[in-house]
Design an enzyme around this catalytic site. Structure first.
Site, PDB file in Angstrom:
ATOM      1  N   ILE A 191       9.618 115.764  54.244  1.00 33.26           N
ATOM      2  CA  ILE A 191       8.959 114.568  53.531  1.00 33.26           C
ATOM      3  C   ILE A 191       7.795 114.065  54.557  1.00 33.26           C
ATOM      4  CG2 ILE A 191      10.658 113.969  52.199  1.00 33.26           C
ATOM      5  CD1 ILE A 191      11.401 111.486  54.021  1.00 33.26           C
ATOM      6  N   GLY A 192       7.455 114.561  55.795  1.00 32.73           N
ATOM      7  CA  GLY A 192       6.328 114.068  56.707  1.00 32.73           C
ATOM      8  C   GLY A 192       6.418 114.491  57.713  1.00 32.73           C
ATOM      9  N   GLY A 238       4.651 114.224  62.116  1.00 34.53           N
ATOM     10  CA  GLY A 238       3.811 113.415  62.844  1.00 34.53           C
ATOM     11  C   GLY A 238       3.397 113.943  64.272  1.00 34.53           C
ATOM     12  N   GLY A 256       7.274 115.009  65.715  1.00 38.59           N
ATOM     13  CA  GLY A 256       8.088 115.754  65.148  1.00 38.59           C
ATOM     14  C   GLY A 256       8.060 115.773  63.624  1.00 38.59           C
ATOM     15  N   VAL A 314       9.791 114.728  59.689  1.00 36.41           N
ATOM     16  CA  VAL A 314      10.731 113.851  58.901  1.00 36.41           C
ATOM     17  C   VAL A 314      11.430 114.553  57.834  1.00 36.41           C
ATOM     18  CG1 VAL A 314      11.087 111.645  57.803  1.00 36.41           C
ATOM     19  CG2 VAL A 314       9.539 111.839  59.725  1.00 36.41           C
ATOM     20  N   LYS A 340      14.130 111.745  61.361  1.00 36.94           N
ATOM     21  CA  LYS A 340      12.970 112.079  62.272  1.00 36.94           C
ATOM     22  C   LYS A 340      13.483 113.246  63.477  1.00 36.94           C
ATOM     23  CE  LYS A 340       9.184 110.155  65.050  1.00 36.94           C
ATOM     24  NZ  LYS A 340       8.597 108.802  65.330  1.00 36.94           N
ATOM     25  N   ASP A 384       1.057 100.371  67.388  1.00 35.88           N
ATOM     26  CA  ASP A 384       0.430 101.421  66.449  1.00 35.88           C
ATOM     27  C   ASP A 384       0.596 100.994  64.982  1.00 35.88           C
ATOM     28  OD1 ASP A 384      -0.987 103.798  65.956  1.00 35.88           O
ATOM     29  OD2 ASP A 384       1.010 104.970  65.971  1.00 35.88           O
TER      30      ASP A 384
END
Length: 995
Positions: A707-708, A710, A713, A715, A729, A833
């Site tokens: 689903i993601g 970055g 790593g 997710v 994650k 962030d």
């Protein structure tokens, strides 16, 4: 006798003095009562002087008469005030002028205001006043100016206003007024301005409106008025402005129309149902500055002589049926060459035919918008168009123009948008196109252009979109084109005859979203540098002669959604990394791929993938109907040789012993390392979850559960028996910062709990089944995606609109989370962030701040964990505070700056890295324009402008939020707000606007 006369005079004097004192005290008490109802959100403003330390006549914003010392003027305009207007204002009986405009006052206008019988001017515009316009104002017989525009007023315009014999101005635009235009207004013969646009007024224009001989401004646009323009209106010979746009009016304009308004400067009739021919008498409106006839049913040949309209700036009659097909029907343009002030000429979507004459180049040197698209114009584009040196927007698309693009186009160096597509243009693209250094959108598509693509395109360093599709262009693609790094929306070179390899410079288009070079004659391999196009969502390379395999580097193109490589000569195995990309459409048909087809990701859905015409492929899901892959057969003789059997068995036993001993040593070593890592984490116990449980929860970390992704790593979504839906994650430990991020996030999230922070389930640090180090963070799954996807949804994403109230709630949620981290945690947490992709929304649209991988802990006695020297500039470009770039340590004020940028992005819908923000112009400068003039609709995200709340209230909310965003993004950290104040201010806005 004389004594009694003196005594009588003395008593009268005492009575006057006593009466004045009592009246002065009345004004004093009334002003204090007004102050008690007014809120100054920023404090320390004008109202701080309203106290007992000085006489009220010396209070700021208050003016008194010299004789009686009574209040005659209250001026509190543009001070950011809110609250309500106290009924005690009606006791200020000497008041002549009350100015409260451009604040956020709400509530009803009190009926007691009708007691101000000396009142001449009442200016309440640009607030949030509600309720009806009080009919009691009719008792203010001296009233000359009423201005209630941009509020939330309802009901009708009071009939009682007809008694105000001195009234000159009624301005009530942008409210929710209903009913019709009162016929009784026609009795106010002194009336000069009646402005009621953008309400809900219906009915027809009263015929007796023509009795208002002094009327100079009549504004009724944006209502529901129907019928015809009454003939009596042509008696208003003093009119300067007649605005009837966006209604339901119909009928024809009489031949004498233009003769009846000798002083008319603004005529707006667009977006109605007018028919017939534009009367030639329009040419007699010699004072005209703006004439708009767009979106009606006007038809026939345009024969108006505009030569006497020397002040004309804006002329638009787009979206009509004007035109007769006569060869000379564009001759009216010649009369416009005398209009030296002309800036905008738009005749898009009509039926104009004939040719565009050479004298088009003699139009005003001030013209910056020239729009003739969607007509039936033919012949050549006259070279004289190069004389229009201030032109910024030129569109001639959807006509029948032939011949070449004139090379003189390069002289129009202020051009920003040029549309010549869907014509029959031929010849080559002139090299002079490189002179257009400001151009950002260029469309030459669907013509017959030939020759090569000029390398001079490389000079167009502000180009955002380029469309050259469906031409006869040939030769190689110049590398200079791919070096225009600003190209971001799309680049379309498809359906030409381009040849040669795809230049490696393609990787410089890092902001490009869509690239289409399909149906050409490109050869060679797909360059690996294409993976540097990190924003690419659609890539079309089908219908070429590309060879080789799919570059392995493309596995990093995580945003890619559509990939079409069909009808090429590509070969090799289809790489399994394509399973991990977020592809919704993958076309690999008619190539020479071989081997087994992957099963996951896009390959798991036959409606998402196409592999026809690859005869050497096998496997895949059954619905693709590929042959089964052959089972590899082993050499039976090899295994049945006794010597070989002994050799194999011996070697196997030795190998197993070596592997076991190595594995034992390795696992002990990893266990020590893992223990050392976990020693750095908080001692409190997490929920214990093993690697095997996470593997099962994600179906083997299947790409279908990805689903993601970055910097540290990937997710995955998963389901754990004891917890339910989770997000996992998995750290990419190849990245040297991943372990540090893992430790930081575990430390921060372990001991903090807040409804607006993501909830961590566990930090998992172990060894996987292959003996590799494995680290993962497990969170409770937040179901509604991140804020980035809500603010900037892709075109094919269907989700409800993200309205103003939802954005305000998210702003409060995020501010509350930061306030908790900064002032309620021990030690203090600095996020470092904050950005939309790190804010998750649940099913109730509650925001949760996440991703604490860069977070820092602040101990008063120890300072900040991890100093600047070890990490470099923190945060994300566009959101990071400017002092971080100068080497300053992380601070709460840095988080405040990031929050301010985030808030401005939520209001404008623009990322802080938008290409429009160059040369010192940034999202802060851009948004601040909302505080001046009428720029709200220009600055704000169109989605939130569609809010159900009334316009005045909406604008007050937006302005108040903008002020907070600007206060958070001050250049100097010490000038920024703190998050506690931000939460309080936002909650006050929500309470005031969304009760």
């Amino acid at each position: 006798m004389r004594f009694w006369l003196v005594l009588q005079q003395l008593a009268l004097l005492i009575l006057i003095i006593t009466t004045d004192a009592l009246n002065n005290e009345t004004d004093h008490v009334s002003l204090l009562a007004m102050k008690s109802k007014i809120l100054d959100p920023f404090g320390g403003g004008v109202l701080s002087s309203w106290n007992e330390s000085s006489h009220f006549c010396n209070w700021e914003g208050v003016v008194c008469g010299k004789r009686h010392k009574r209040v005659t003027l209250i001026d509190l305009r543009s001070l950011g005030l809110s609250g309500t207007l106290s009924p005690h204002v009606g006791n200020l009986t000497f008041l002549r002028r009350l100015f409260l405009s451009n604040n956020t006052f709400h509530g009803e206008i009190p009926n007691e205001i009708g007691g101000l019988y000396r009142l001449r001017a009442l200016l309440l515009q640009r607030n949030s006043f509600q309720g009806r316009i009080p009919a009691s104002l009719s008792r203010c017989s001296n009233l000359m100016n009423i201005s209630f525009g941009f509020n939330n007023l309802v009901g009708t315009i009071p009939e009682e206003f007809s008694s105000l014999s001195m009234l000159k101005r009624i301005v009530v635009q942008y409210n929710n007024l209903t009913g019709g235009i009162p016929k009784s207004l026609c009795n106010i013969t002194s009336l000069e301005v009646f402005s009621a646009p953008y309400n809900l007024l219906g009915g027809t224009i009263p015929n007796n409106l023509g009795q208002l001989k002094n009327l100079v401004f009549l504004g009724l646009a944006g209502n529901q008025i129907s019928g015809m323009i009454p003939s009596s209106l042509y008696n208003l010979s003093n009119l300067n402005a007649l605005s009837l746009s966006f209604n339901d009016l119909h009928g024809i304009l009489p031949p004498y129309f233009g003769n009846m308004f000798p002083h008319l400067e603004i005529l707006q009739l667009d977006f109605n149902n007018f028919t017939g021919q534009l009367p030639n008498s329009i040419g007699n409106l010699t004072k005209a500055i703006m004439l708009t006839f767009s979106a009606n049913e006007f038809s026939g040949k345009l024969t108006v002589d505009f030569s006497k309209l020397v002040n004309l700036v804006n002329l638009t009659f787009e979206d009509n049926k004007l035109g007769s097909g006569d060869f000379d029907e564009m001759h009216f343009l010649e009369s416009l060459t005398n209009c030296s002030s002309l800036e905008i000429l738009s005749a898009i979507s009509n039926q104009f035919g004939g040719v565009l004459p050479d004298f088009v180049g003699n139009l005003s040197s001030n013209i910056h918008v020239f729009v003739l698209a969607a007509n039936q114009l033919q012949g050549r584009i006259p070279p004289s168009i190069g004389n229009l040196v201030n032109l910024s927007y030129l569109t001639l698309e959807d006509n029948r123009f032939t011949g070449p693009i004139p090379s003189t186009i390069g002289k129009v160096q202020k051009l920003q948008r040029i549309y010549l597509g869907r014509n029959q243009l031929s010849g080559t693209i002139p090299d002079s196109i490189g002179n257009l250094s400001l151009v950002n959108e260029l469309y030459f598509n669907n013509n017959n252009l030939e020759g090569t693509i000029p390398s001079s395109f490389g000079n167009c360093q502000r180009l955002i979109s380029l469309n050259l599709e469906q031409n006869n262009l040939s030769g190689t693609i110049p590398k200079e084109l791919f070096q225009v790094s600003t190209i971001s929306i799309f680049l379309d070179l498809s359906h030409n005859h381009l040849s040669g390899p795809l230049p490696s410079e393609i990787g410089e288009l890092k902001s490009l979203v869509a690239l289409d070079i399909s149906n050409n004659n490109l050869s060679g391999e797909i360059p690996g540098s294409v993976s540097s196009c990190t924003s690419l969502e659609s890539l079309f390379l089908q219908g070429n002669m590309l060879q080789g395999s799919i570059p392995k580097s493309m596995e990093f193109m995580r945003g890619l959604q559509i990939l079409d490589l069909s009808s090429n000569n590509l070969s090799g195995q289809i790489p399994t990394f394509l399973e991990k990309l977020s592809l919704i459409n993958l076309n690999l048909s008619f190539n020479d791929f071989n081997g087994e087809l992957p099963l996951h990701g896009a390959f798991a859905n036959s409606s998402s993938v196409s592999v026809y015409g690859n005869d050497k492929l096998c496997g895949g899901i059954p619905s693709l109907q590929l042959p089964r892959c052959p089972v590899k057969k082993l050499n039976r003789n090899f295994f049945f040789s006794s010597k070989r059997i002994y050799t194999i068995v011996g070697a196997s036993i030795l190998g197993i012993l070596i592997i076991i001993s190595s594995l034992v040593f390795y696992l002990r070593k990893r266990k020590r390392e893992s223990t050392n890592t976990l020693d750095l984490l908080p001692k409190e116990s997490f929920v214990q979850v093993s690697y095997g449980e996470l593997l099962n929860a994600t179906d083997g970390f299947s790409s279908s559960n990805l689903i993601g992704a970055g910097g540290f790593g990937f997710v995955y979504r998963g389901v754990l028996d004891q917890i339910g839906d989770v997000a996992i994650k998995v750290l990419n430990l190849v990245n040297p910062g991943a372990t540090r991020s893992f430790i930081a996030e575990c430390k921060v999230l372990k001991n903090i709990r807040h409804r607006n922070l993501v909830k961590i389930v566990t930090c998992c640090s172990s060894i996987d089944f292959q003996g590799n180090e494995f680290k993962a963070l497990v969170y409770k799954l937040v179901m509604n995606g991140n804020l980035e996807k809500w603010l900037h949804p892709s075109q094919d994403t269907s989700r409800p609109e993200f309205n103003l109230l939802q954005r305000l709630r998210v702003a409060i949620d995020v501010a509350s989370a930061l306030d908790y981290l900064h002032y309620q945690c021990e030690p203090t947490v600095i996020h470092c962030d904050l950005k939309p992709s790190n804010i998750l929304l649940d099913q109730q649209m509650v925001a949760h701040v996440g991703d604490f991988g860069l977070a820092r802990l602040f101990h008063p006695e120890m300072g900040i964990s991890h100093h600047r020297s070890s990490m470099g500039v923190m945060g994300t470009v566009g959101y990071a505070a400017p002092e971080y770039g100068l080497g300053s340590e992380m601070s709460m004020k840095g988080d405040v700056y990031s929050y301010g940028v985030l808030l401005l992005e939520m209001l404008t819908g623009k990322r802080p890295t938008d290409l429009m923000f160059v040369d010192g112009f940034n999202i802060r400068n851009f948004t601040s324009q909302a505080l001046t003039g009428n720029a709200i609709e220009f600055v704000m995200d169109p989605v939130i402008l569609k809010s159900d709340i009334v316009i005045g209230q909406r604008d007050n909310c937006l302005i108040a939020m903008v002020k907070i965003g600007l206060a958070c993004t001050e250049e100097l950290p010490q000038n920024r707000m703190n998050m506690t104040d931000v939460v309080r201010e936002l909650q006050q806005i929500k309470k005031a606007i969304f009760k």
